[in-house]
Design a protein around this motif. Structure first.
Motif, PDB file in Angstrom:
ATOM      1  N   LEU A 181      39.879  44.442  39.214  1.00 45.37           N
ATOM      2  CA  LEU A 181      38.499  44.340  39.678  1.00 45.37           C
ATOM      3  C   LEU A 181      38.385  45.007  41.033  1.00 45.37           C
ATOM      4  O   LEU A 181      39.374  45.385  41.651  1.00 45.37           O
ATOM      5  CB  LEU A 181      38.072  42.881  39.785  1.00 45.37           C
ATOM      6  CG  LEU A 181      38.862  42.065  40.790  1.00 45.37           C
ATOM      7  CD1 LEU A 181      38.089  41.978  42.072  1.00 45.37           C
ATOM      8  CD2 LEU A 181      39.146  40.711  40.231  1.00 45.37           C
ATOM      9  N   VAL A 182      37.187  45.111  41.484  1.00 45.25           N
ATOM     10  CA  VAL A 182      36.952  45.791  42.745  1.00 45.25           C
ATOM     11  C   VAL A 182      36.564  44.763  43.792  1.00 45.25           C
ATOM     12  O   VAL A 182      35.711  43.926  43.569  1.00 45.25           O
ATOM     13  CB  VAL A 182      35.782  46.783  42.607  1.00 45.25           C
ATOM     14  CG1 VAL A 182      35.614  47.559  43.901  1.00 45.25           C
ATOM     15  CG2 VAL A 182      36.031  47.679  41.441  1.00 45.25           C
ATOM     16  N   VAL A 183      37.196  44.847  44.889  1.00 50.40           N
ATOM     17  CA  VAL A 183      36.800  43.984  45.993  1.00 50.40           C
ATOM     18  C   VAL A 183      35.560  44.583  46.627  1.00 50.40           C
ATOM     19  O   VAL A 183      35.461  45.791  46.801  1.00 50.40           O
ATOM     20  CB  VAL A 183      37.945  43.883  47.008  1.00 50.40           C
ATOM     21  CG1 VAL A 183      37.479  43.099  48.216  1.00 50.40           C
ATOM     22  CG2 VAL A 183      39.123  43.213  46.368  1.00 50.40           C
ATOM     23  N   LYS A 184      34.659  43.695  46.952  1.00 51.48           N
ATOM     24  CA  LYS A 184      33.298  44.051  47.319  1.00 51.48           C
ATOM     25  C   LYS A 184      33.091  45.379  48.045  1.00 51.48           C
ATOM     26  O   LYS A 184      32.542  46.318  47.526  1.00 51.48           O
ATOM     27  CB  LYS A 184      32.707  42.955  48.199  1.00 51.48           C
ATOM     28  CG  LYS A 184      32.156  41.802  47.405  1.00 51.48           C
ATOM     29  CD  LYS A 184      31.549  40.809  48.364  1.00 51.48           C
ATOM     30  CE  LYS A 184      31.324  39.487  47.656  1.00 51.48           C
ATOM     31  NZ  LYS A 184      31.158  38.405  48.619  1.00 51.48           N
TER      32      LYS A 184
ATOM     33  N   GLU B 123      30.241  50.471  39.048  1.00 49.87           N
ATOM     34  CA  GLU B 123      30.123  51.088  37.725  1.00 49.87           C
ATOM     35  C   GLU B 123      31.499  51.435  37.166  1.00 49.87           C
ATOM     36  O   GLU B 123      31.782  51.206  35.990  1.00 49.87           O
ATOM     37  CB  GLU B 123      29.219  52.341  37.795  1.00 49.87           C
ATOM     38  CG  GLU B 123      27.741  51.946  37.738  1.00 49.87           C
ATOM     39  CD  GLU B 123      26.814  53.108  38.050  1.00 49.87           C
ATOM     40  OE1 GLU B 123      27.299  54.136  38.568  1.00 49.87           O
ATOM     41  OE2 GLU B 123      25.596  52.970  37.796  1.00 49.87           O
ATOM     42  N   ALA B 124      32.330  51.955  38.070  1.00 52.01           N
ATOM     43  CA  ALA B 124      33.681  52.320  37.641  1.00 52.01           C
ATOM     44  C   ALA B 124      34.446  51.084  37.168  1.00 52.01           C
ATOM     45  O   ALA B 124      35.116  51.106  36.129  1.00 52.01           O
ATOM     46  CB  ALA B 124      34.423  52.991  38.787  1.00 52.01           C
ATOM     47  N   ALA B 125      34.309  50.022  37.932  1.00 50.24           N
ATOM     48  CA  ALA B 125      35.015  48.793  37.581  1.00 50.24           C
ATOM     49  C   ALA B 125      34.512  48.240  36.259  1.00 50.24           C
ATOM     50  O   ALA B 125      35.294  47.789  35.411  1.00 50.24           O
ATOM     51  CB  ALA B 125      34.842  47.769  38.689  1.00 50.24           C
ATOM     52  N   LEU B 126      33.199  48.276  36.100  1.00 50.97           N
ATOM     53  CA  LEU B 126      32.611  47.785  34.859  1.00 50.97           C
ATOM     54  C   LEU B 126      33.151  48.550  33.659  1.00 50.97           C
ATOM     55  O   LEU B 126      33.492  47.965  32.633  1.00 50.97           O
ATOM     56  CB  LEU B 126      31.081  47.941  34.905  1.00 50.97           C
ATOM     57  CG  LEU B 126      30.310  46.750  35.502  1.00 50.97           C
ATOM     58  CD1 LEU B 126      28.836  47.098  35.629  1.00 50.97           C
ATOM     59  CD2 LEU B 126      30.493  45.504  34.644  1.00 50.97           C
ATOM     60  N   LYS B 127      33.216  49.864  33.855  1.00 48.37           N
ATOM     61  CA  LYS B 127      33.700  50.718  32.786  1.00 48.37           C
ATOM     62  C   LYS B 127      35.138  50.333  32.421  1.00 48.37           C
ATOM     63  O   LYS B 127      35.479  50.194  31.250  1.00 48.37           O
ATOM     64  CB  LYS B 127      33.651  52.173  33.252  1.00 48.37           C
ATOM     65  CG  LYS B 127      33.429  53.155  32.131  1.00 48.37           C
ATOM     66  CD  LYS B 127      33.131  54.517  32.728  1.00 48.37           C
ATOM     67  CE  LYS B 127      33.369  55.628  31.724  1.00 48.37           C
ATOM     68  NZ  LYS B 127      33.343  56.940  32.390  1.00 48.37           N
ATOM     69  N   ALA B 128      35.926  50.137  33.485  1.00 46.38           N
ATOM     70  CA  ALA B 128      37.327  49.787  33.250  1.00 46.38           C
ATOM     71  C   ALA B 128      37.457  48.454  32.521  1.00 46.38           C
ATOM     72  O   ALA B 128      38.255  48.295  31.610  1.00 46.38           O
ATOM     73  CB  ALA B 128      38.073  49.728  34.583  1.00 46.38           C
ATOM     74  N   LEU B 129      36.649  47.492  32.960  1.00 49.72           N
ATOM     75  CA  LEU B 129      36.729  46.168  32.357  1.00 49.72           C
ATOM     76  C   LEU B 129      36.234  46.156  30.921  1.00 49.72           C
ATOM     77  O   LEU B 129      36.801  45.485  30.058  1.00 49.72           O
ATOM     78  CB  LEU B 129      35.912  45.172  33.176  1.00 49.72           C
ATOM     79  CG  LEU B 129      36.501  44.760  34.524  1.00 49.72           C
ATOM     80  CD1 LEU B 129      35.500  43.917  35.282  1.00 49.72           C
ATOM     81  CD2 LEU B 129      37.808  44.008  34.339  1.00 49.72           C
ATOM     82  N   GLU B 130      35.143  46.897  30.699  1.00 51.35           N
ATOM     83  CA  GLU B 130      34.576  46.896  29.357  1.00 51.35           C
ATOM     84  C   GLU B 130      35.438  47.683  28.384  1.00 51.35           C
ATOM     85  O   GLU B 130      35.468  47.393  27.196  1.00 51.35           O
ATOM     86  CB  GLU B 130      33.153  47.463  29.374  1.00 51.35           C
ATOM     87  CG  GLU B 130      32.145  46.419  29.883  1.00 51.35           C
ATOM     88  CD  GLU B 130      30.801  47.008  30.233  1.00 51.35           C
ATOM     89  OE1 GLU B 130      30.729  48.222  30.484  1.00 51.35           O
ATOM     90  OE2 GLU B 130      29.829  46.232  30.269  1.00 51.35           O
ATOM     91  N   GLY B 131      36.114  48.681  28.961  1.00 53.42           N
ATOM     92  CA  GLY B 131      36.876  49.568  28.108  1.00 53.42           C
ATOM     93  C   GLY B 131      38.268  49.089  27.780  1.00 53.42           C
ATOM     94  O   GLY B 131      38.668  47.968  27.703  1.00 53.42           O
TER      95      GLY B 131
END
Length: 878
Positions: free
Chosen positions: A798-801, A870-878
């Motif tokens: 995940l990404v820290v804030k 967005e990048a983190a979301l992509k990584a998590l969803e993918g």
RNA sequence: GAGGGUAUAGCUCAGUUGGUUUAGAGCGCUUGCUUGACAGGCAAGAGGUCUUCAGUUCAAAUCUGAAUAUCCUCACCA
């Protein structure tokens, strides 16, 4: 020396206060250094320490200790005030307990008792101030009634008399029938009091002193004063009463004839529109009497009893007389009706007796010229009021100053140096001998025994207004031409005065007057007004309410440093202070924190061969900058008298930055030693910190300062130079902020999710993260994450804030996706707002460059955050 | 009655000549921690349409006016 596990204030406080006084560290003499001077607002000699004193003297002590460490020749002059009314009433009460009444004593006998009382009970408060840590120059302790200062007061009186500014006048004064003294308007408390409104018939006289059947009705709350009536007054415009013109009426019961007069003062729609005029017993009536040449009949004696002039009810107390006369009036048919009525009644501040307006010969000092000077002093800025909101109040007062009634019908105080010749003429001289000489110049046959000195004493403020001058050179007041002695020349004008706003007029303004008159110079540059100390619910601290804690109990329970902190924490200038014991607790906790941090550092073993770790090296560099930045802020706060802000800055520097961040970073792992370089830096920082906080917490800082390294006998933190602000590396501070944010973010995630992975932490860094901070994040994050394990969470990244450090943790993927989406939406909304602003032509045209840059930065920050999310979301969803 | 102050988180207050704050701090509160200095502790978290209305301005917690609340000082009404 072993450090005890717990900080024990009592032990430390007595030890160091004795050390300070033994070495005369508080004492000051004129020298080549710049002086910094404060005179204490003298407490009542018979007073005992209350929370107001604690606040006031803590502030004074902070300022004086600060100045001392700043290298100034700091001098804080202590002393007490003879407080004529308060002290005399205490002595009278004591005598009463002994079965002695004041009346039975001569003046000399009474004063002997009073001095005995003063010697026995006086000055307790000065001893109590030592418990607080007040660093007063005790060798300079003064008392407003000691011979030299009394002489100054007498000289001042003679001076103003000869200048023509002191005069004797007949005035309506507020008579306190219990204390047997006139009290000033300011000592009268008006309270709404339930009483009755008596409607009385006054029959019209037939001219021979016999009543006709016609009558008028007046309404009064004081029927017992009708025997002192001099007229009945109606408004000339009141047509209802025109038939009364030229008529005379009879006072009920005694049938004395009085005229009906007309005056605008009477309000037509109040009461019956008819006013009984009683010049001897009402201020307004007295003024009406002056206008209409009415007789003044004084029917009430000093004890509040009716005298023989009343003709009836002689010897009765005024309140008893009131009840009786109502009955008599009723029986005589003069009482028309009685109404319930609530009206403001004046009570004596000291005795709570109902004030009796009374005509009396008093001494007055003309205020016109003095007030003008004092107003100019403040308006020109030579004396600054802090906060400046008091300027308006001050101006209003100075422009409407009434002449100052300086005589008091008491014995405890400076006796007025006026002597009466047998024919009533007056001579005013500093001594009886001089008075005799002056009297003989008028009439050569006068002998000493023909002269009678005025019985009254002077208002206590008439001595305290000289305080900033007379404590240094008592010869000066009353003698403007006198060459100031060395002390006065060096210490005057004083620098700051700390006091409550309630005495701005009694004391502050008058000191300015005396300063201008005798020194031609303002007595102080700044006046810092504290608030009034109230309890948690906002009530004034008072003995009767019992809501005032005893400061000495608090000191015994929490320590003097803690009490000082507790008081300062809630004290922004000029605002009332809501005292609550939890603030003192906070102060005590702070002491404990300081103590424990020192125990930690002292407990480390040093390895001279070891090298600083990367994290430690970074921490030392960072804290050096942080410290300098804080010192700068603190100096700024002090310069603006924002003492509680200064305290708060140091508090957070110590607690958050030094203990929570710095010490955690340099702390050696369990069982390991620390390198010498880091250790030395750590101790130096600690020393700087306690020096910074010493003016606020003198005791614990002295104790620890003595323990940091070997000190010689006679060395003290009191004279250790304050830390000076040096240049600091703003970029480094900003980088460290990012590191701290990162760590906080990691801790937050861990706490929020309740996870704490066993795995070592991977810190992946991209280009914009300050690489020098990586060891810092690593060290602290590993500490934060080294414990425990979560159950059944599936892992992902995940990404820290805010910064771009990627941390691998085990998290619940779905929860994390939801959180990221929420954050993303918020950032997008924020971005839209910023963009709207930036696209506003007017904004771009008018706003300063700096502000626009700020907005651009906000825009790019938001953009990059959105990107990360967005990048983190992509990584998590993918 | 006259003059003045204050109104921002549950409490006490910051917010520095209008834009540097997506309104901050301390205490309190909630949650989790017997983490080798510290439970008087550590960590995280919740909590504010800046009293209301109107005005000035590209822009108002900030300036102006009014209202409301509250406090203080002065004067006090037969």
């Amino acid at each position: 020396m072993e450090l005890s596990t717990k900080y024990n204030p009592a032990e430390v406080e007595d030890k160091w206060y004795a050390y300070w006084t033994d070495h005369k560290f508080f004492h000051s003499e004129p020298n080549e250094k710049e002086p910094y001077t404060i005179v204490i607002p003298p407490p009542n000699v018979t007073g005992i320490l209350h929370m107001g004193h604690v606040l006031n003297n803590t502030l004074n002590d902070v300022l004086i200790r600060k100045a001392r460490m700043d290298g100034k020749n700091a001098c804080w002059v202590p002393g007490t005030d003879h407080a004529s009314i308060a002290t005399e009433s205490k002595v009278v009460a004591k005598l009463k307990d002994m079965g002695i009444s004041k009346d039975s004593l001569t003046r000399e006998e009474f004063l002997k008792y009073a001095w005995e009382w003063k010697e026995e009970h006086g000055g307790i408060i000065l001893k109590q101030l030592r418990k607080l840590g007040a660093s007063c120059d005790w060798d300079r302790t003064r008392f407003t009634m000691e011979p030299e200062l009394s002489e100054a007061v007498i000289n001042t009186f003679v001076y103003f008399y000869k200048k023509g500014w002191i005069y004797k006048g007949v005035r309506m004064v507020n008579w306190d029938p219990e204390a047997l003294t006139a009290v000033s308007d300011d000592e009268v408390i008006h309270k709404d009091t339930k009483s009755h409104f008596y409607h009385l018939r006054y029959y019209i006289s037939d001219g021979q002193g016999n009543p006709t059947d016609k009558y008028l009705v007046i309404a009064t709350t004081r029927p017992e004063t009708i025997m002192a009536d001099a007229a009945i007054c109606v408004n000339p415009a009141d047509e209802r009463h025109h038939w009364l013109r030229g008529k005379k009426v009879l006072i009920p019961l005694i049938n004395r004839e009085i005229p009906v007069i007309e005056d605008d003062y009477v309000e037509m729609d109040f009461g019956t529109g008819c006013l009984k005029v009683t010049p001897a017993h009402d201020v307004h009536d007295y003024e009406i009497g002056l206008r209409h040449n009415l007789e003044v009949i004084d029917i009430i004696d000093d004890h509040g009893r009716l005298n023989e002039k009343a003709r009836i009810l002689v010897g009765e107390d005024r309140f008893v007389a009131r009840k009786k006369i109502v009955k008599m009036l009723e029986e005589a048919g003069n009482l028309e009706k009685v109404e319930e009525y609530t009206s403001p009644v004046g009570y004596s501040e000291r005795t709570n007796a109902v004030i009796e307006p009374k005509l009396s010969a008093q001494w007055f000092l003309k205020m016109e010229e003095l007030a003008k000077m004092a107003l100019d002093t403040v308006e020109s800025g030579r004396t600054r009021l802090i906060p400046d909101k008091y300027m308006n109040t001050y101006r209003h007062w100075m422009e409407n100053a009434r002449d100052w009634c300086i005589s008091r019908q008491l014995w405890w105080g400076q006796r007025i140096p006026a002597w009466y010749l047998p024919d009533g003429r007056i001579v005013v001289e500093p001594s009886a001998e001089a008075a005799l000489k002056a009297a003989q110049a008028i009439d050569p046959n006068i002998k000493m025994e023909d002269l009678k000195q005025d019985e009254d004493v002077l208002d206590t403020w008439f001595s305290s207004w000289l305080w900033p001058i007379s404590v240094f050179d008592p010869q000066k007041p009353g003698h403007p031409e006198h060459e100031p002695n060395a002390d006065l020349a060096y210490y005057y004008p004083t620098n700051d005065l700390v006091t409550g706003p309630d005495i701005i007029f009694f004391w502050v303004a008058r000191m300015i007057m005396a300063g201008e008159e005798f020194m031609g110079k303002e007595p102080f540059s700044n006046v810092y007004f504290t608030g009034i100390v109230r309890d948690k619910i906002g009530r004034k601290m008072s003995k009767t309410l019992g809501n005032s804690p005893d400061p000495l109990d608090l000191i015994a329970k929490y320590g003097a440093d803690a009490v000082r902190i507790g008081m300062l924490l809630c004290s922004s200038a000029g605002n009332d202070i809501f005292y609550d014991e939890s603030q003192v607790e906070q102060g005590r906790n702070f002491c404990a924190k300081i103590w424990n941090s020192f125990r930690l550092v002292k407990g480390w073993t040093v390895d001279p061969a070891a090298q600083p770790s990367e994290a430690a090296a970074a921490a030392v560099k960072w804290f050096g900058s942080k410290l300098n930045q804080a010192v700068e802020t603190v100096e700024d706060h002090y310069s603006k008298f924002r003492i509680s802000d200064a305290l708060m800055t140091i508090y957070r520097l110590f607690w958050d930055d030094y203990c929570s961040w710095y010490l955690e970073l340099v702390k050696p792992a369990f069982g390991e030693a620390i390198d010498a370089q880091t250790y030395d830096a750590t101790l130096s920082f600690f020393e700087a910190l306690i020096k910074l906080i010493h003016p606020v917490m003198p005791f614990i800082t002295e104790e620890l300062w003595q323990q940091i390294r070997e000190r010689k006998e006679g060395e003290t933190i009191m004279y250790a130079p304050s830390p000076k602000a040096e240049a600091y590396d703003a970029a480094l501070l900003a980088d460290f902020d990012i590191a701290m944010e990162t760590v906080v973010g990691i801790r937050g995630i861990r706490n929020q999710k309740g996870i704490a992975p066993k795995e070592a932490l991977d810190v992946l860094v991209d280009g914009s993260f300050p690489m020098a901070m990586a060891p810092v994040v690593e060290k602290l994050a590993i500490v934060s994450l080294s414990e425990g394990d979560a159950e059944g969470k599936t892992g992902a990244s995940l990404v820290v804030k805010t910064c771009k450090v990627f941390v691998c943790l085990k998290v619940n993927v779905e929860e994390e996706i939801a959180r990221l989406k929420k954050d993303l939406a918020y950032q997008q909304q924020f971005l839209a707002g910023v963009r709207k602003k930036l696209s506003n032509e007017n904004f771009v045209a008018h706003a300063p460059e700096k502000v626009i840059e700020m907005e651009r930065k906000k825009e790019s920050d938001a953009l990059s955050r959105i990107e990360s999310y967005e990048a983190a979301l992509k990584a998590l969803e993918g």
